[in-house]
Motif scaffolding. Structure first.
Motif, PDB file in Angstrom:
ATOM      1  N   GLY A  53       0.790  -1.227   0.000  1.00 28.00           N
ATOM      2  CA  GLY A  53       0.000   0.000   0.000  1.00 28.00           C
ATOM      3  C   GLY A  53       0.820   1.274   0.000  1.00 28.00           C
ATOM      4  N   ARG A  54       2.110   1.134   0.164  1.00 28.65           N
ATOM      5  CA  ARG A  54       3.002   2.301   0.127  1.00 28.65           C
ATOM      6  C   ARG A  54       3.026   2.959  -1.252  1.00 28.65           C
ATOM      7  NH1 ARG A  54       9.500   1.914   1.640  1.00 28.65           N
ATOM      8  NH2 ARG A  54      10.177   3.870   0.631  1.00 28.65           N
ATOM      9  N   TRP A  55       2.701   2.205  -2.299  1.00 35.39           N
ATOM     10  CA  TRP A  55       2.996   2.645  -3.659  1.00 35.39           C
ATOM     11  C   TRP A  55       1.757   3.021  -4.460  1.00 35.39           C
ATOM     12  CZ3 TRP A  55       7.988   3.489  -4.073  1.00 35.39           C
ATOM     13  CH2 TRP A  55       8.834   2.816  -3.181  1.00 35.39           C
ATOM     14  N   GLN A  56       1.832   4.172  -5.128  1.00 34.16           N
ATOM     15  CA  GLN A  56       0.808   4.628  -6.070  1.00 34.16           C
ATOM     16  C   GLN A  56       1.365   4.472  -7.477  1.00 34.16           C
ATOM     17  OE1 GLN A  56      -1.583   8.154  -3.828  1.00 34.16           O
ATOM     18  NE2 GLN A  56       0.447   8.718  -4.557  1.00 34.16           N
ATOM     19  N   GLY A  57       1.289   3.270  -8.029  1.00 29.47           N
ATOM     20  CA  GLY A  57       1.880   3.007  -9.325  1.00 29.47           C
ATOM     21  C   GLY A  57       3.362   2.701  -9.201  1.00 29.47           C
ATOM     22  N   ASN A  58       4.021   2.484 -10.349  1.00 28.52           N
ATOM     23  CA  ASN A  58       5.440   2.136 -10.407  1.00 28.52           C
ATOM     24  C   ASN A  58       6.185   3.144 -11.266  1.00 28.52           C
ATOM     25  OD1 ASN A  58       5.121  -0.448  -8.977  1.00 28.52           O
ATOM     26  ND2 ASN A  58       4.038  -1.108 -10.821  1.00 28.52           N
ATOM     27  N   SER A  59       7.370   3.541 -10.816  1.00 28.20           N
ATOM     28  CA  SER A  59       8.173   4.525 -11.537  1.00 28.20           C
ATOM     29  C   SER A  59       9.635   4.108 -11.556  1.00 28.20           C
ATOM     30  CB  SER A  59       8.051   5.903 -10.877  1.00 28.20           C
ATOM     31  OG  SER A  59       8.999   6.810 -11.406  1.00 28.20           O
ATOM     32  N   SER A  63      14.801   8.122  -6.767  1.00 23.57           N
ATOM     33  CA  SER A  63      15.114   9.078  -5.708  1.00 23.57           C
ATOM     34  C   SER A  63      13.896   9.921  -5.356  1.00 23.57           C
ATOM     35  CB  SER A  63      16.257   9.997  -6.152  1.00 23.57           C
ATOM     36  OG  SER A  63      15.894  10.720  -7.314  1.00 23.57           O
ATOM     37  N   GLY A  64      13.990  10.593  -4.213  1.00 29.26           N
ATOM     38  CA  GLY A  64      12.924  11.484  -3.781  1.00 29.26           C
ATOM     39  C   GLY A  64      11.599  10.760  -3.642  1.00 29.26           C
ATOM     40  N   GLY A  65      10.541  11.406  -4.053  1.00 25.73           N
ATOM     41  CA  GLY A  65       9.214  10.814  -3.956  1.00 25.73           C
ATOM     42  C   GLY A  65       8.880   9.871  -5.083  1.00 25.73           C
ATOM     43  N   ARG A  66       9.878   9.524  -5.925  1.00 22.69           N
ATOM     44  CA  ARG A  66       9.676   8.613  -7.055  1.00 22.69           C
ATOM     45  C   ARG A  66       8.482   9.052  -7.904  1.00 22.69           C
ATOM     46  NH1 ARG A  66      11.573   4.994  -2.399  1.00 22.69           N
ATOM     47  NH2 ARG A  66      13.735   4.657  -3.015  1.00 22.69           N
ATOM     48  N   LEU A  67       8.496  10.348  -8.245  1.00 23.69           N
ATOM     49  CA  LEU A  67       7.452  10.958  -9.082  1.00 23.69           C
ATOM     50  C   LEU A  67       6.060  10.789  -8.475  1.00 23.69           C
ATOM     51  CD1 LEU A  67       8.646  10.075 -12.705  1.00 23.69           C
ATOM     52  CD2 LEU A  67       9.041  12.163 -11.388  1.00 23.69           C
ATOM     53  N   GLY A  68       6.004  10.853  -7.156  1.00 24.46           N
ATOM     54  CA  GLY A  68       4.713  10.793  -6.479  1.00 24.46           C
ATOM     55  C   GLY A  68       4.199   9.402  -6.204  1.00 24.46           C
ATOM     56  N   THR A  69       4.988   8.371  -6.519  1.00 20.49           N
ATOM     57  CA  THR A  69       4.512   7.006  -6.281  1.00 20.49           C
ATOM     58  C   THR A  69       4.757   6.528  -4.859  1.00 20.49           C
ATOM     59  OG1 THR A  69       6.608   6.011  -7.028  1.00 20.49           O
ATOM     60  CG2 THR A  69       4.896   6.378  -8.693  1.00 20.49           C
ATOM     61  N   SER A 310       5.532   8.503 -14.975  1.00 23.20           N
ATOM     62  CA  SER A 310       6.665   9.240 -15.533  1.00 23.20           C
ATOM     63  C   SER A 310       6.360  10.725 -15.485  1.00 23.20           C
ATOM     64  CB  SER A 310       6.921   8.806 -16.982  1.00 23.20           C
ATOM     65  OG  SER A 310       5.846   9.209 -17.814  1.00 23.20           O
ATOM     66  N   SER A 311       7.278  11.530 -15.984  1.00 28.08           N
ATOM     67  CA  SER A 311       7.062  12.979 -15.989  1.00 28.08           C
ATOM     68  C   SER A 311       5.893  13.373 -16.878  1.00 28.08           C
ATOM     69  CB  SER A 311       8.331  13.695 -16.455  1.00 28.08           C
ATOM     70  OG  SER A 311       8.696  13.257 -17.758  1.00 28.08           O
TER      71      SER A 311
END
Length: 382
Positions: A53-59, A63-69, A310-311
């Motif tokens: 449940g930690r993850w909102q999609g895969n990126s 680093s960082g917030g992994r594009l919000g995931t 992704s971006s």
């Protein structure tokens, strides 16, 4: 993600695709059925505890917030307890988005007793062969405390996958793809067939143990319901995979290192086999059945109709994958999160449970609507 097959193997050998259990401090005040706060309880393994449940999609961004995931990102580091609470410490991984927590206002209290990695023996009462797990009492014994102080209306149960060695199946199939260039489905089918009768008998005993606890707490059979659920497939059929089976894109980009033949076997043979056997157990034990075999259809890891974050494709329940990929080198979180419904998938599971809760009888399959989030989940009879 690494381009080395041997580095990938090191991670995959530790892969755990398992299940869940939670600890609950008993409330001193006692309650009889029909009194005390109403409660809905979840029990079993990782597919209901909230693993992943930690993850909102895969990126691919590491680093960082992994594009919000990555929901554990604090802005300066990572704190998985933001998602898993106190269960992060022992690895039970009961997320804030777990099925029962995402089901809405079904009762005054929504209680998660599931733990990642649990088998049926971790559900049985200690007095009847149950064993503690990750420092917590058997789940049926935890349920006894809940049933004595709350008015339990529904118990959702996901169990049996770890008895069948599902984690070993995933690890073997991925290793055969990355290292040995051979198929896994023939020998793994034989391994599952050798275990499935015993596993299903143990699932049946788990339901018996729950009923014994409820009877001991003064409940009649009509006072509550048990909903046994099956497992969704985290990977798609070969024709629905957006990456070809040759080369390294399934391993290094998509996080779905499986041959076409093995993917088709898992999606269309193994998952249905387990679901059909679980349904038979539910029917024999007088429980409702929630079939989740198609719950992730089109939202699986590497599915053509979903995207990596992704971006240019931000995290979204309508476009992102609903399951956690295989991150073989643990560049983003622990391996035990891999191949589980992620945050979006768990919101969908919660909606499924809410829909079944509204149907007091019958068995149902829960499916998603393409392009929609959890609100698009719907039931079909059967």
């Amino acid at each position: 993600m690494s381009s080395s097959p041997h580095r990938a193997l090191r991670g995959l050998l530790a892969l755990c695709v398992a299940a869940g259990l939670a600890s609950l401090a008993p409330t001193p005040a006692a309650a009889a059925p029909g009194t005390g706060p109403t409660a809905v309880v979840s029990m079993g393994d990782s597919y209901i505890s909230g693993e992943g449940g930690r993850w909102q999609g895969n990126s691919l961004t590491t680093s960082g917030g992994r594009l919000g995931t990555d929901r554990a990102w604090t802005g300066g580091g990572y704190d998985p307890s933001r998602v898993y609470g106190s269960s992060e410490a022992n690895g039970c991984h009961r997320s804030d988005s777990a099925e029962v927590k995402s089901a809405g206002a079904l009762a005054a209290e929504l209680i998660n007793l599931a733990c990642s990695g649990a088998t049926t023996r971790n559900v049985f009462r200690a007095s009847n062969g149950g064993v503690a797990y990750k420092g917590e009492a058997p789940q049926a014994d935890q349920l006894a405390a809940v049933a004595a102080s709350r008015d339990v209306k529904l118990i959702a149960l996901s169990i049996g996958g770890n008895d069948l060695g599902f984690a070993d199946v995933i690890t073997t199939c991925a290793t055969d793809y990355i290292v040995w260039y051979s198929y896994c489905h023939d020998d793994q089918q034989a391994a599952v067939d050798a275990k499935i009768d015993g596993a299903m008998a143990a699932v049946g005993k788990s339901i018996d143990e729950i009923r014994a606890v409820m009877t001991g707490a003064g409940y009649a059979a009509a006072d509550y319901r048990i909903v046994l659920q099956s497992y969704p497939s985290p990977i798609p059929r070969s024709t629905e995979n957006r990456y070809g089976e040759s080369g390294w894109t399934r391993t290094n980009t998509g996080g779905c290192p499986f041959w076409n033949a093995d993917s088709d076997w898992a999606r269309d043979s193994l998952v249905p086999q387990i679901a059909n056997r679980l349904k038979a157990v539910a029917q024999a034990k007088g429980a409702q059945f929630m079939d989740l075999r198609d719950m992730l259809q089109g939202r699986e890891v590497c599915a053509k109709s979903s995207k990596l974050v992704s971006s240019t494709a931000p995290a979204s329940a309508s476009t992102s994958e609903w399951a956690r990929w295989i991150d073989q080198n643990e560049t983003q979180g622990p391996l035990q999160e891999d191949m589980h419904p992620n945050y979006y998938g768990q919101l969908a599971l919660g909606r499924c449970l809410a829909l079944v809760n509204a149907r007091t009888t019958g068995n149902y399959s829960c499916r998603n609507t393409a392009g929609s989030g959890a609100s698009g989940m719907y039931l079909t009879a059967g």
